[in-house]
Design a protein around this motif. Structure first.
Motif, short mmCIF file in Angstrom:
data_model
loop_
_atom_site.label_atom_id
_atom_site.label_comp_id
_atom_site.label_asym_id
_atom_site.label_seq_id
_atom_site.Cartn_x
_atom_site.Cartn_y
_atom_site.Cartn_z
N SER A 8 0.73 -0.88 0.06
CA SER A 8 0.27 0.09 0.17
C SER A 8 0.66 1.24 -0.08
O SER A 8 0.13 2.28 0.02
CB SER A 8 -1.25 -0.12 0.91
N ASP A 9 1.84 1.17 0.11
CA ASP A 9 3.01 2.11 0.24
C ASP A 9 3.49 2.83 -1.04
O ASP A 9 4.50 4.12 -1.46
CB ASP A 9 3.84 2.20 1.44
N GLN B 204 1.29 8.46 1.55
CA GLN B 204 1.17 7.49 2.60
C GLN B 204 2.56 7.40 2.65
O GLN B 204 2.70 7.22 3.93
CB GLN B 204 0.49 5.91 1.99
N GLN C 227 4.33 10.18 4.27
CA GLN C 227 3.99 10.42 5.30
C GLN C 227 4.66 9.40 6.78
O GLN C 227 4.83 9.30 7.59
CB GLN C 227 1.93 10.00 5.85
N TYR C 228 4.78 8.25 6.78
CA TYR C 228 5.61 7.44 7.29
C TYR C 228 7.02 7.79 7.02
O TYR C 228 7.83 7.47 8.20
CB TYR C 228 5.60 5.99 6.58
N GLU D 12 -0.27 14.55 6.29
CA GLU D 12 -1.56 14.20 6.25
C GLU D 12 -2.90 14.32 5.58
O GLU D 12 -3.86 13.94 6.23
CB GLU D 12 -1.48 14.08 8.53
N ALA E 10 -9.37 0.39 6.57
CA ALA E 10 -8.29 -0.38 5.24
C ALA E 10 -7.89 -1.96 4.58
O ALA E 10 -8.51 -2.69 3.93
CB ALA E 10 -7.47 -0.01 5.17
N ARG F 17 -7.74 11.89 5.55
CA ARG F 17 -6.80 10.16 4.63
C ARG F 17 -7.80 9.70 3.69
O ARG F 17 -7.80 8.87 3.31
CB ARG F 17 -7.01 9.16 5.87
N ALA G 94 -5.62 9.84 0.78
CA ALA G 94 -5.10 8.88 0.25
C ALA G 94 -5.39 7.49 0.19
O ALA G 94 -6.04 6.84 -0.36
CB ALA G 94 -3.72 9.00 0.80
N THR G 95 -6.23 7.20 1.68
CA THR G 95 -6.90 5.74 1.20
C THR G 95 -8.41 5.41 0.59
O THR G 95 -8.16 4.49 0.36
CB THR G 95 -7.47 5.29 2.77
N GLN H 106 -6.90 5.32 -3.05
CA GLN H 106 -6.86 4.28 -3.14
C GLN H 106 -8.01 3.09 -3.50
O GLN H 106 -8.49 2.04 -4.11
CB GLN H 106 -5.88 3.45 -2.07
#
Length: 414
Positions: free
Chosen positions: A62-63, A68, A71-72, A93, A350, A381, A383-384, A387
């Motif tokens: 997922s990255d 995302q 962010q990590y 974020e 997710a 969020r 981005a989720t 996806q």
């Protein structure tokens, strides 16, 4: 965070010395196929605290979504160097793309501190898409002198390796470097696995596995409790794929039905904890089984110091999944549905949606998305949500207006 280091390891100073040398340049690439011990070497090196600070990110599929991914990365950097990226993280974020301006702000924060920082991105091949590569290339080209990047990957990344190599800023550790030497093979089989083999058997096993660590581990599991070690060593040969298939068959055949069933049915999970395994198997004692598998070195990796969460070695998990589909094809959908229900109740939409889709229940997945979207929008969020927009067939979206509006809301954020 840096994964837990195993207490019983073969010391490999020739590789940790190379990693030490790499932090004097821009980039170190540890590249090899699955099962060659890339993560183990990196964890062993990182936990020796040779660098001032380590920012570690373990990546998954997922990255590949750039928002995302960054962010990590920025979160990990901020934990290793307090305050670094603090002004950028809320923007990421909130769904803002990782522009060069945002990355520059993070790099400026790092340049303002005196200590070195090593950013380790493990399983980088899972995130190596065009969007991520653009930002990573910019980061490497504009990094301050105290920032060093280390990638663990199964494939060469889409980064300017030739330019970095020409500048002398690239250190490469590849499959031939990661293969166990004869001495390392001897130490592993005798000291770590406790096997009493002759030097001839060790040499034969090392030669047939070609120093492939995962194959040696599987061979060691197959050798435990056997009186015919020499016959076992002499009885297998072939390419990596066939060696793994053969040895996994040997290992699985030695497990009792309960353990074997646990291994096969929980292989659908990317992460394992006792409660989740109990829910998927409709059983109890999942945590005790995981701890027993960990003690037996049966290809489980502890993901935290408390040993609550584990995962299977990727290679072992892939073979287990193949055996599950072959032996229990009718059960897989039900296992995914139970996992989806557990993640939904745990507030992890997710993962709940991912398992619902894997079960083939598109309508359940749509129900989960429709319920989750309002809170995800409030938490910025998107981005989720974006996806998910690619995960649903058009005919499902066209007959579910609430789903459609939710996905449109996520897309509108960009």
């Amino acid at each position: 965070q840096v994964p837990q280091r195993r207490s019983a390891l073969v010391g490999r100073p020739r590789l940790t010395d190379r990693l030490d040398a790499g932090v004097r340049g821009a980039l170190t690439v540890v590249s090899a196929p699955a099962g060659f011990g890339k993560t183990t070497v990196l964890v062993d090196w990182a936990t020796q605290a040779r660098a001032t600070a380590i920012a570690w990110v373990s990546l998954d599929e997922s990255d590949v979504v750039a928002a995302q991914f960054w962010q990590y990365v920025v979160t990990a950097v901020g934990r290793a160097v307090p305050g670094a990226g603090a002004g950028v993280l809320p923007l990421l974020e909130g769904g803002q793309p990782a522009t060069h301006a945002l990355l520059t702000a993070v790099l400026n924060d790092l340049a303002a501190v005196a200590d070195d920082l090593v950013l380790v991105l493990d399983d980088y091949h899972l995130a190596d898409g065009p969007e991520v590569a653009t930002g990573m290339s910019f980061l490497l080209d504009h990094r301050p002198s105290n920032l060093h990047v280390v990638l663990g990957t199964r494939a060469d990344p889409a980064l300017p390796l030739a330019r970095l190599r020409a500048r002398g800023e690239l250190v490469e550790i590849r499959v031939d470097d990661l293969r166990f030497t004869v001495d390392e093979t001897t130490t592993y089989l005798a000291d770590v696995q406790g096997l009493a083999l002759t030097s001839g058997d060790v040499a034969a096993l090392g030669g047939r596995t070609e120093g492939w660590v995962a194959a040696l581990q599987l061979a060691a599991l197959g050798l435990h409790g056997r009186d015919d070690a020499r016959a076992f060593v002499a009885g297998f040969a072939g390419t990596d794929r066939f060696v793994v298939d053969y040895l996994v068959d040997e290992v699985l055949s030695q497990q009792d039905d309960e353990v074997r069933g646990f291994l096969l049915r929980t292989s659908i999970l990317d992460g394992l904890c006792g409660e989740l395994c109990d829910a998927v198997l409709d059983a109890a004692a999942g945590q005790q089984v995981l701890e027993a598998l960990d003690r037996a070195n049966l290809f489980v990796v502890a993901l935290d110091a408390e040993r609550r969460w584990y995962r299977y070695h990727h290679l072992f998990r892939d073979v287990l999944r193949a055996h599950l589909r072959a032996e229990h094809p009718a059960e897989e959908a039900g296992l995914h549905l139970r996992a989806s229900r557990w993640y939904d109740e745990a507030g992890e939409p997710a993962a709940a949606v991912r398992h619902a889709l894997a079960a083939g229940d598109v309508d359940l997945a749509a129900d989960l998305v429709e319920r989750a979207v309002p809170e995800l929008r409030r938490e910025r969020r998107e981005a989720t949500i974006r996806q998910w927009a690619a995960d649903f067939p058009p005919e499902t979206v066209s007959r579910r207006p609430v789903l459609a509006v939710g996905l449109i809301g996520g897309l509108m954020a960009t």
